[in-house]
Design a protein around this motif. Structure first.
Motif, mmCIF file in Angstrom:
data_model
loop_
_atom_site.group_PDB
_atom_site.id
_atom_site.type_symbol
_atom_site.label_atom_id
_atom_site.label_comp_id
_atom_site.label_asym_id
_atom_site.label_seq_id
_atom_site.Cartn_x
_atom_site.Cartn_y
_atom_site.Cartn_z
ATOM 1 N N LEU A 1 0.854 -1.182 0.000
ATOM 2 C CA LEU A 1 0.000 0.000 0.000
ATOM 3 C C LEU A 1 0.887 1.228 0.000
ATOM 4 O O LEU A 1 1.826 1.328 0.796
ATOM 5 N N VAL A 2 0.602 2.157 -0.909
ATOM 6 C CA VAL A 2 1.314 3.431 -0.999
ATOM 7 C C VAL A 2 0.284 4.535 -0.861
ATOM 8 O O VAL A 2 -0.765 4.504 -1.526
ATOM 9 N N THR A 3 0.554 5.520 -0.012
ATOM 10 C CA THR A 3 -0.459 6.518 0.298
ATOM 11 C C THR A 3 0.153 7.890 0.538
ATOM 12 O O THR A 3 1.383 8.037 0.633
ATOM 13 N N SER A 4 -0.713 8.877 0.661
ATOM 14 C CA SER A 4 -0.315 10.225 1.074
ATOM 15 C C SER A 4 -0.650 10.472 2.533
ATOM 16 O O SER A 4 -0.396 11.564 3.054
ATOM 17 N N ALA A 5 -1.218 9.477 3.220
ATOM 18 C CA ALA A 5 -1.748 9.657 4.573
ATOM 19 C C ALA A 5 -0.742 9.264 5.642
ATOM 20 O O ALA A 5 -0.036 8.265 5.509
ATOM 21 N N ASN A 6 -0.709 10.027 6.717
ATOM 22 C CA ASN A 6 0.139 9.753 7.873
ATOM 23 C C ASN A 6 -0.686 9.198 9.035
ATOM 24 O O ASN A 6 -1.804 9.682 9.288
ATOM 25 N N PRO A 7 -0.151 8.216 9.794
ATOM 26 C CA PRO A 7 -0.807 7.780 11.024
ATOM 27 C C PRO A 7 -0.524 8.776 12.152
ATOM 28 O O PRO A 7 0.155 8.476 13.142
ATOM 29 N N HIS A 8 -1.057 9.959 11.980
ATOM 30 C CA HIS A 8 -0.821 11.094 12.863
ATOM 31 C C HIS A 8 -2.191 11.598 13.302
ATOM 32 O O HIS A 8 -3.020 11.965 12.463
ATOM 33 N N ASP A 9 -2.440 11.598 14.595
ATOM 34 C CA ASP A 9 -3.785 11.872 15.096
ATOM 35 C C ASP A 9 -4.353 13.181 14.545
ATOM 36 O O ASP A 9 -5.500 13.218 14.077
ATOM 37 N N ALA A 10 -3.573 14.255 14.575
ATOM 38 C CA ALA A 10 -4.072 15.561 14.135
ATOM 39 C C ALA A 10 -4.231 15.650 12.628
ATOM 40 O O ALA A 10 -4.780 16.631 12.121
ATOM 41 N N SER A 11 -3.778 14.628 11.896
ATOM 42 C CA SER A 11 -3.982 14.562 10.451
ATOM 43 C C SER A 11 -5.156 13.670 10.077
ATOM 44 O O SER A 11 -5.388 13.425 8.884
ATOM 45 N N SER A 12 -5.903 13.172 11.055
ATOM 46 C CA SER A 12 -6.905 12.142 10.781
ATOM 47 C C SER A 12 -8.104 12.661 10.003
ATOM 48 O O SER A 12 -8.871 11.857 9.461
ATOM 49 N N LEU A 13 -8.298 13.963 9.919
ATOM 50 C CA LEU A 13 -9.406 14.519 9.140
ATOM 51 C C LEU A 13 -8.983 14.940 7.744
ATOM 52 O O LEU A 13 -9.813 15.385 6.948
ATOM 53 N N HIS A 14 -7.712 14.812 7.422
ATOM 54 C CA HIS A 14 -7.208 15.261 6.122
ATOM 55 C C HIS A 14 -7.754 14.400 4.988
ATOM 56 O O HIS A 14 -8.042 13.209 5.163
ATOM 57 N N GLY A 15 -7.849 15.000 3.806
ATOM 58 C CA GLY A 15 -8.157 14.237 2.609
ATOM 59 C C GLY A 15 -6.901 13.581 2.070
ATOM 60 O O GLY A 15 -5.850 14.225 1.975
ATOM 61 N N ASN A 16 -6.991 12.289 1.711
ATOM 62 C CA ASN A 16 -5.821 11.548 1.236
ATOM 63 C C ASN A 16 -6.247 10.484 0.234
ATOM 64 O O ASN A 16 -7.430 10.153 0.123
ATOM 65 N N VAL A 17 -5.263 9.948 -0.475
ATOM 66 C CA VAL A 17 -5.492 8.869 -1.439
ATOM 67 C C VAL A 17 -4.464 7.769 -1.206
ATOM 68 O O VAL A 17 -3.382 8.020 -0.663
ATOM 69 N N ALA A 18 -4.804 6.563 -1.632
ATOM 70 C CA ALA A 18 -3.894 5.427 -1.478
ATOM 71 C C ALA A 18 -4.193 4.411 -2.566
ATOM 72 O O ALA A 18 -5.309 4.351 -3.104
ATOM 73 N N LEU A 19 -3.206 3.596 -2.872
ATOM 74 C CA LEU A 19 -3.382 2.469 -3.790
ATOM 75 C C LEU A 19 -2.888 1.216 -3.077
ATOM 76 O O LEU A 19 -1.762 1.179 -2.566
ATOM 77 N N ARG A 20 -3.747 0.203 -3.048
ATOM 78 C CA ARG A 20 -3.409 -1.086 -2.468
ATOM 79 C C ARG A 20 -3.258 -2.079 -3.619
ATOM 80 O O ARG A 20 -4.071 -2.097 -4.546
ATOM 81 N N PHE A 21 -2.227 -2.912 -3.596
ATOM 82 C CA PHE A 21 -1.936 -3.800 -4.719
ATOM 83 C C PHE A 21 -1.198 -5.030 -4.214
ATOM 84 O O PHE A 21 -0.777 -5.097 -3.049
ATOM 85 N N ALA A 22 -1.028 -6.000 -5.094
ATOM 86 C CA ALA A 22 -0.347 -7.256 -4.750
ATOM 87 C C ALA A 22 0.572 -7.647 -5.895
ATOM 88 O O ALA A 22 0.654 -6.967 -6.914
ATOM 89 N N GLY A 23 1.284 -8.760 -5.708
ATOM 90 C CA GLY A 23 2.102 -9.297 -6.780
ATOM 91 C C GLY A 23 3.481 -8.674 -6.886
ATOM 92 O O GLY A 23 4.031 -8.172 -5.897
ATOM 93 N N PRO A 24 4.065 -8.684 -8.094
ATOM 94 C CA PRO A 24 5.448 -8.227 -8.281
ATOM 95 C C PRO A 24 5.687 -6.780 -7.849
ATOM 96 O O PRO A 24 6.768 -6.454 -7.354
ATOM 97 N N ALA A 25 4.705 -5.896 -8.018
ATOM 98 C CA ALA A 25 4.896 -4.500 -7.602
ATOM 99 C C ALA A 25 5.039 -4.395 -6.086
ATOM 100 O O ALA A 25 5.796 -3.561 -5.574
ATOM 101 N N ALA A 26 4.310 -5.244 -5.344
ATOM 102 C CA ALA A 26 4.456 -5.259 -3.884
ATOM 103 C C ALA A 26 5.831 -5.786 -3.493
ATOM 104 O O ALA A 26 6.438 -5.320 -2.515
ATOM 105 N N ARG A 27 6.341 -6.741 -4.257
ATOM 106 C CA ARG A 27 7.702 -7.231 -4.029
ATOM 107 C C ARG A 27 8.714 -6.099 -4.252
ATOM 108 O O ARG A 27 9.661 -5.941 -3.482
ATOM 109 N N ASP A 28 8.520 -5.313 -5.316
ATOM 110 C CA ASP A 28 9.390 -4.162 -5.558
ATOM 111 C C ASP A 28 9.359 -3.196 -4.378
ATOM 112 O O ASP A 28 10.390 -2.648 -3.974
ATOM 113 N N LEU A 29 8.164 -2.974 -3.827
ATOM 114 C CA LEU A 29 8.033 -2.073 -2.682
ATOM 115 C C LEU A 29 8.849 -2.578 -1.502
ATOM 116 O O LEU A 29 9.530 -1.797 -0.819
ATOM 117 N N LEU A 30 8.802 -3.883 -1.250
ATOM 118 C CA LEU A 30 9.589 -4.450 -0.160
ATOM 119 C C LEU A 30 11.078 -4.276 -0.408
ATOM 120 O O LEU A 30 11.833 -3.889 0.505
#
Length: 476
Positions: free
Chosen positions: A222-251
């Motif tokens: 998963l790649v996102t613009s969102a932070n696990p930061h309490d004061a950022s929890s109302l922000h607008g954000n986007v993310a892409l969740r995926f599997a396979g070779p691209a996830a291996r590249d991420l690792l």
């Protein structure tokens, strides 16, 4: 002899600043990975809007998915996030979703359920205020067996070489301690040291926001613009969740950064050799400067009659702005949705850099709207290219990187993903629908407002933005 001493010091300062700005990049920084088959791709969004009575409404999906991914992991979890804390700044006392606590507890619980699980958290030193604080949730993570890696930012090139030249000659080598602070913490509770504020002035960061876990015999990322930061929890954000070779590249991309902290990750150590074959949507991982090249290439590919839609928290990179203006001149319809940059965690801001940039874009014929924000931020980083012909390819780029010099010129650590496919690819259609919701605001669902020429910034503010962007003397 003192003039000679001053001259030597100034020369050393200038030489160190130049070296820190131009030194070789660490291994793995600024990578464009091969295009991969887009496996199990899902778009996730966090969005806020207002009804006709001014009541706030929210729809959030990103961190719920991250918690689910962690819960199903059995062998490996690698989380790399910029802000991972409950600092509230000037918004202390307001109610936010406790994202940092939820994520920490999920990691601790999964580690206890599966003692052989390898769980690693990579994060930015801002969460310890550069060594002045010892966050309690980090202590609990470590006690549970989760390894916490504080990124060594000194390996990165200098974003603010005017200061970093001096920093690396002296203050960098001074010790720091989490119980020796005497200055107020500008970001939250506690006291911090002078050395921590001096470290802050380097203005660089591990700004990545990624998660990769084992998923049966495969990998999920998963790649996102969102932070696990309490004061950022109302922000607008986007993310892409995926599997396979691209996830291996991420690792694999995270192995290098974890290694800076002495942590060797298990799992694959190199990307798969074979790129994508055949048709269908393709997914590509890009980091740091490669994100800039992907954005410029996407803008450059847009032809007459095509559409470029951008929704971004910060837009200030001169190369991107010039490319957008050039695209408009050759007949591309360009629409840009920007955060007004008026408030950050309860503190008022002057609208820099987005307001002077908006004036420049509108003068070039580009359509601009402002996100409607009331304390929260329009924090996503999204570019969409839509072709004229139905048999053409659409393109989407999203991730952690704002469209600024610091985020795109190999100064911060950043991760984004690029998805290419037919215009009717479901995830691309969902992204287009998300942008339309934000752009086509109605009284019953108010999420943006028009650009108003009367709100144009003054000349000195334009000059200030240009200097801040060029020198790195800024927080964007």
């Amino acid at each position: 002899m003192w003039p000679w001493g001053v001259a030597v010091l100034l020369l050393a300062w200038a030489a160190m600043g130049a070296w820190q700005r131009c030194k070789p990049l660490p291994e793995g920084v600024g990578q464009a990975w091969p295009e991969r088959p887009a496996a199990q791709v899902r778009l996730l969004v966090d969005e806020t809007w207002y009804d006709a009575q001014g009541q706030q409404h929210r729809r959030q999906a990103i961190f719920d998915e991250m918690l689910t991914m962690i819960e199903q992991a059995r062998r490996l979890v690698v989380l790399d996030v910029f802000l991972f804390n409950d600092f509230a700044g000037a918004t202390e006392g307001k109610e936010f979703r406790p994202l940092s606590g939820e994520l920490a507890e999920a990691l601790i619980a999964q580690q206890r359920r599966h003692p052989t699980l390898e769980a690693v958290v990579v994060t930015d030193p801002l969460n310890t205020f550069y060594g002045s604080l010892a966050p309690e949730h980090f202590a609990r993570l470590r006690a549970a067996g989760v390894r916490v890696v504080i990124t060594d930012l000194n390996r990165l090139r200098a974003s603010n070489p005017l200061w970093s030249g001096l920093w690396h000659l002296g203050p960098r080598w001074l010790g720091n301690r989490s119980d020796g602070g005497w200055l107020p913490n500008a970001l939250g509770p506690g006291r911090v040291t002078l050395r921590s504020y001096l470290a802050l002035l380097n203005f660089n960061a591990n700004h990545r926001k990624t998660l990769v876990v084992d998923h049966g015999d495969d990998w999920a990322g998963l790649v996102t613009s969102a932070n696990p930061h309490d004061a950022s929890s109302l922000h607008g954000n986007v993310a892409l969740r995926f599997a396979g070779p691209a996830a291996r590249d991420l690792l694999v991309s995270e192995r290098w950064v974890a290694a800076w902290g002495g942590v060797k990750l298990s799992g694959p150590s190199s990307p798969e050799a074979s790129p994508v074959e055949g048709g269908g949507p393709r997914l590509q991982l890009v980091t740091e400067g490669a994100i800039r090249e992907a954005l410029l290439a996407a803008i450059g590919r847009a032809g007459r009659g095509e559409r470029l839609n951008i929704a971004v928290f910060y837009l200030s990179h001169r190369g991107l702005i010039e490319a957008l203006v050039a695209a408009r001149r050759r007949g591309v319809r360009v629409r840009v949705l920007l955060d007004p940059n008026q408030e950050a965690f309860g503190l008022k801001k002057g609208g820099i850099p987005n307001r002077p940039v908006a004036d420049e874009l509108v003068a070039a014929g580009i359509e601009v709207r402002w996100c409607l924000t009331r304390g929260e931020q329009c924090h996503g980083k999204l570019l969409l290219r839509h072709p004229v012909a139905t048999d053409g390819e659409a393109e989407m780029i999203l991730g952690s990187a704002n469209f600024t010099r610091r985020n795109l010129d190999n100064l911060n650590l950043e991760t984004s993903v690029r998805l290419v496919g037919a215009p009717d690819t479901p995830v691309i259609m969902e992204a287009m629908a998300f942008f339309r919701r934000r752009w086509d605001a109605t009284p019953a669902c108010a999420s943006s407002e028009p650009y108003v020429a009367g709100h144009a910034v003054r000349g000195w503010q334009v000059l200030r933005y240009r200097i801040m962007e060029a020198t790195g003397l800024s927080t964007f």
